[in-house]
Design an enzyme around this catalytic site. Structure first.
Site, mmCIF file in Angstrom:
data_model
loop_
_atom_site.group_PDB
_atom_site.id
_atom_site.type_symbol
_atom_site.label_atom_id
_atom_site.label_comp_id
_atom_site.label_asym_id
_atom_site.label_seq_id
_atom_site.Cartn_x
_atom_site.Cartn_y
_atom_site.Cartn_z
ATOM 1 N N GLY A 85 46.596 31.967 35.397
ATOM 2 C CA GLY A 85 47.297 33.017 34.648
ATOM 3 C C GLY A 85 46.687 33.444 33.327
ATOM 4 O O GLY A 85 47.357 34.142 32.552
ATOM 5 N N TRP A 103 44.308 35.638 32.710
ATOM 6 C CA TRP A 103 44.162 37.104 32.631
ATOM 7 C C TRP A 103 45.548 37.751 32.450
ATOM 8 O O TRP A 103 45.695 38.710 31.706
ATOM 9 C CB TRP A 103 43.469 37.661 33.892
ATOM 10 C CG TRP A 103 41.975 37.517 33.856
ATOM 11 C CD1 TRP A 103 41.278 36.568 33.163
ATOM 12 C CD2 TRP A 103 40.997 38.330 34.520
ATOM 13 N NE1 TRP A 103 39.931 36.751 33.381
ATOM 14 C CE2 TRP A 103 39.721 37.799 34.193
ATOM 15 C CE3 TRP A 103 41.065 39.425 35.367
ATOM 16 C CZ2 TRP A 103 38.538 38.364 34.685
ATOM 17 C CZ3 TRP A 103 39.892 39.985 35.859
ATOM 18 C CH2 TRP A 103 38.643 39.456 35.518
ATOM 19 N N ASP A 111 48.948 35.745 43.481
ATOM 20 C CA ASP A 111 48.008 34.672 43.830
ATOM 21 C C ASP A 111 48.570 33.884 45.004
ATOM 22 O O ASP A 111 49.780 33.892 45.243
ATOM 23 C CB ASP A 111 47.764 33.733 42.635
ATOM 24 C CG ASP A 111 46.446 32.967 42.774
ATOM 25 O OD1 ASP A 111 45.477 33.334 42.099
ATOM 26 O OD2 ASP A 111 46.382 32.009 43.588
ATOM 27 N N ASP A 120 48.859 36.355 49.775
ATOM 28 C CA ASP A 120 47.433 36.447 50.095
ATOM 29 C C ASP A 120 47.024 37.916 49.989
ATOM 30 O O ASP A 120 47.600 38.773 50.667
ATOM 31 C CB ASP A 120 47.259 35.931 51.539
ATOM 32 C CG ASP A 120 45.811 35.924 51.975
ATOM 33 O OD1 ASP A 120 44.975 36.576 51.326
ATOM 34 O OD2 ASP A 120 45.524 35.260 52.991
ATOM 35 N N ASP A 132 40.170 38.730 39.728
ATOM 36 C CA ASP A 132 39.266 37.639 39.366
ATOM 37 C C ASP A 132 39.187 36.653 40.527
ATOM 38 O O ASP A 132 38.932 35.469 40.347
ATOM 39 C CB ASP A 132 39.804 36.955 38.094
ATOM 40 C CG ASP A 132 38.821 35.967 37.495
ATOM 41 O OD1 ASP A 132 37.615 36.112 37.720
ATOM 42 O OD2 ASP A 132 39.273 35.044 36.784
ATOM 43 N N LYS A 187 35.726 40.648 40.061
ATOM 44 C CA LYS A 187 34.638 39.658 40.019
ATOM 45 C C LYS A 187 33.742 39.847 41.243
ATOM 46 O O LYS A 187 34.237 40.034 42.357
ATOM 47 C CB LYS A 187 35.232 38.250 40.018
ATOM 48 C CG LYS A 187 34.154 37.221 40.204
ATOM 49 C CD LYS A 187 34.378 35.920 39.542
ATOM 50 C CE LYS A 187 35.520 35.094 40.038
ATOM 51 N NZ LYS A 187 35.900 34.113 39.053
#
Ligand code: SAM
Length: 317
Positions: A53, A55, A85, A101, A126, A166
């Site tokens: 957490g 970000w 998440d 997911d 990320d 990312k």
């Protein structure tokens, strides 16, 4: 290796604890914002692959908390932050959490429902699979996460919006760049100062979401596949230079953050307290359901049963 040695080796790990961030990754998003001003004017944001957490904390501290403290801000005007998440995470002020997911179509539906017909200004991702160390494999699995994130982007991001994801730099980086360029007029690959040089990690900063004319969300994968095939590009204006051949694709790559600031690959001396020793801080928020928890429970259970077996009287005569 003790906590103090990690504090020494990794300045961002130590700083994260000092400043109350749950993970050192917080600095990566902060440094990307310093360079690209991604938070400017943002009211609605999606944080994909958000646990533990840090970000989401950055988003909360930069968007939600200042708005809440402003005397002019009404309840309905507060920024909306939705974080997703696979893992649950401890609560963060102003952040709605969804456990799911991102490769599952239903997750996108849940996010859309939270936005209640409105679109997001920013989507950040990320996400990272468990890294195997096999670069090709890691890059492939990472690209699947980015494609899942892009699917969510095509459903929730407003035209003109931004997307930060990312990436793992590897042989397919040009392809990924071209695929992202289909949807954004500006794509830059950025390496924040807090991301180790030794890591193949970087971040795609995609600005000005502008999908191709007539684009339908269900055509996403078909469209992306076309970018990867030489025959497909004839009827596709990739807007990226791919038409000149893969080797000629120019990918803007930028280091960001205070370049004269802390180096994530260096060891720094530890600050010594008055007593002459160094006191390591505890983690800000340990993961509440880490994936290794089950493994630890199983290991504990098996060592208990092994010691019970050892204490049983022998039946051998
Ligand atoms: N940005 C986070 C922070 O600052 O605290 C760190 C994210 S961590 C590097 C990567 C996360 O990706 C993990 O929490 C993992 O559970 C999540 N993840 C990996 N695959 C996922 C998936 N398919 N759907 C949702 N989350 C996923």
């Amino acid at each position: 290796m003790g906590k103090a040695s990690k504090d020494k080796r990794d300045i961002y790990y130590r700083k994260a604890k000092e400043e109350g961030w749950r993970a050192r990754s917080a600095f990566k998003l902060l440094q990307i914002d310093q360079e690209f001003n991604i938070f400017h004017g943002v009211k609605r944001v999606v944080d994909l692959c958000a646990a533990p957490g840090s970000w989401s904390q950055v988003l909360s501290r930069n968007l939600y908390v200042p708005a809440k403290q402003s005397p002019d801000c009404k309840e309905g005007d507060l920024p909306l932050i939705v974080a997703i998440d696979l893992q649950p995470m401890a609560p963060i002020e102003g952040v709605i959490q969804v456990q799911g997911d991102i490769t599952n179509a239903r997750t996108a539906e849940v996010v859309i429902r939270h936005f209640d017909g409105c679109k997001a200004d920013l989507v950040v991702c990320d996400g990272a699979p468990d890294v195997t160390g096999l670069h090709d494999m890691d890059e492939f699995v990472q690209s699947q996460l980015i494609l899942a994130a892009l699917t969510i982007v095509t459903h929730v991001l407003k035209v003109g919006g931004k997307f930060v994801a990312k990436i793992f730099r590897g042989k397919d980086t040009s392809l990924l760049y071209c695929q992202l360029k289909l949807f954004f007029s500006q794509v830059t690959f950025a390496k924040p100062k807090s991301s180790r040089n030794s890591s193949i990690e970087a971040f795609a900063v995609c600005e000005n979401y502008s999908p191709p004319e007539g684009f339908k969300e269900e055509d996403l994968y078909h469209l992306l596949e076309k970018v990867g095939t030489p025959s497909g590009v004839d009827d596709l204006d990739c807007r990226s230079g791919w038409l000149e051949g893969p080797n000629k694709v120019y990918i803007p790559f930028l280091a960001c953050g205070d370049l004269s600031g802390y180096d994530s690959d260096r060891s720094y001396p530890l600050p010594i307290t008055d007593g002459g020793s160094y006191r390591s801080l505890d983690p800000v928020q340990p993961p509440i359901a880490p994936p290794y928890k089950t493994a630890l429970q199983m290991k504990k259970a098996s060592s208990h049963s092994a010691s019970r077996d050892a204490m049983k009287p022998s039946t051998d005569s």
